[in-house]
Scaffold this motif. Sequence first.
Motif: not given
Length: 412
Positions: A367-395
Amino acid sequence: MSATLLIKLPARRSQLSRAASFIMPPTVQFNPSATSWRSSPPTDLGSTTSQTIQTFHSLLPSYSPTPLQPLPSIAQDLGIKAVYLKSEASRLGLPSFKILGASWAVYRAVLDFLAVGLVPNQALPSLGDIKKVIHDKGLEELQVITATAGNWGRAVAKMAGYLGLKTVVFGSDHMHPTTRELIRNEGLGAEVRVVKGGYVDAANEAREYGMEEGREKERLLVMDMGFEGGEKVPGGYSTMLTEYETQIREQTDGQRGATHAFVPCGCGSIASAVTSFFRDAKREDDVKVVVVEPDSAACLLVSLERGEDSTVETGDKTIMCGMNCGTLSGSAWEVLGKGVEAGVAVTDKEAHRAVVDLENEGVEAGPCGAATLAGLRRVCADVSAREKLGLGAEAVVVLFCTEGKREYEVPV
């Protein structure tokens, strides 16, 4: 002669303080300082410090680079260009990255204790050389003292065993019984002392025992975080990052590096190492570092929200037990408070889902190692956070998966 290798805390804390109560900030917390801050590479061993550390690790039994694995189906699912996972499921005979930092920290601490210096561009003292000095000085009864939330204690015991030294490990009573037994079976057979309370309580007990007056020649305190002078610990993780740099160039023909790095955080050693690496002033790329914590111990999120190093109360249970610290080392906060782009908190259920997702991709992760994927999923599900981080099609995202598969209670 000092027998202490610890991590520097602000002057306000001679011991780790018990947490005050805070209202949790949002599950994604941004850091306004990150856009301009750049780090300077370590130079305590000259300009080749990271190469020297990798050479040291290559001298240890079972050294080989850990894999960097592409995860195209996850990238497609999230709508980004690429996801890579740096897996620390099998590192130097242990299922965790911790042995990188612990081995280097114990090595340097013992050399300091023996007054044996390292000279830039000269051969490193071998484990055999150090064992001989310990024997010649009659120091076989020297104890290495530490505190742990899990993998760190096991790694310290293993490295101490290579040098013929015994280990005393202090751990919270929240720590899983299986983890305690794994620590006891490591090295020369570590002594595990169970402390009532959380990681902070165990760290304070270790400090008190390790620094007991009159015992300076019998006990050597080596901590993953805590008090004074442990900047050598994050340095040990540079080997993982040096490997990553080579691997990403090989896999992309030198055409594409990461735009984002996600790393887990307990007391912050690995997170600060990753942040310093990607925010190095000599790098030409601009990599955003996102740090992931359990929502039950999100001290970085609170610290970013408050603008100062803060400790939080931790729960007695999380499947991300190795990250259940609730406090950052002082040296880690100095880096993370300036250089990390954002912090994100994830739940046990999200971490477990990530474990299952990675298993479906052929990756064995805890779970500690997989937490990074969980964090990526959490950020990608947050439209505002995703846009602010620049997690678009070229990321292009690299996930640092810091532990292998292990036993835990599946959250419901």
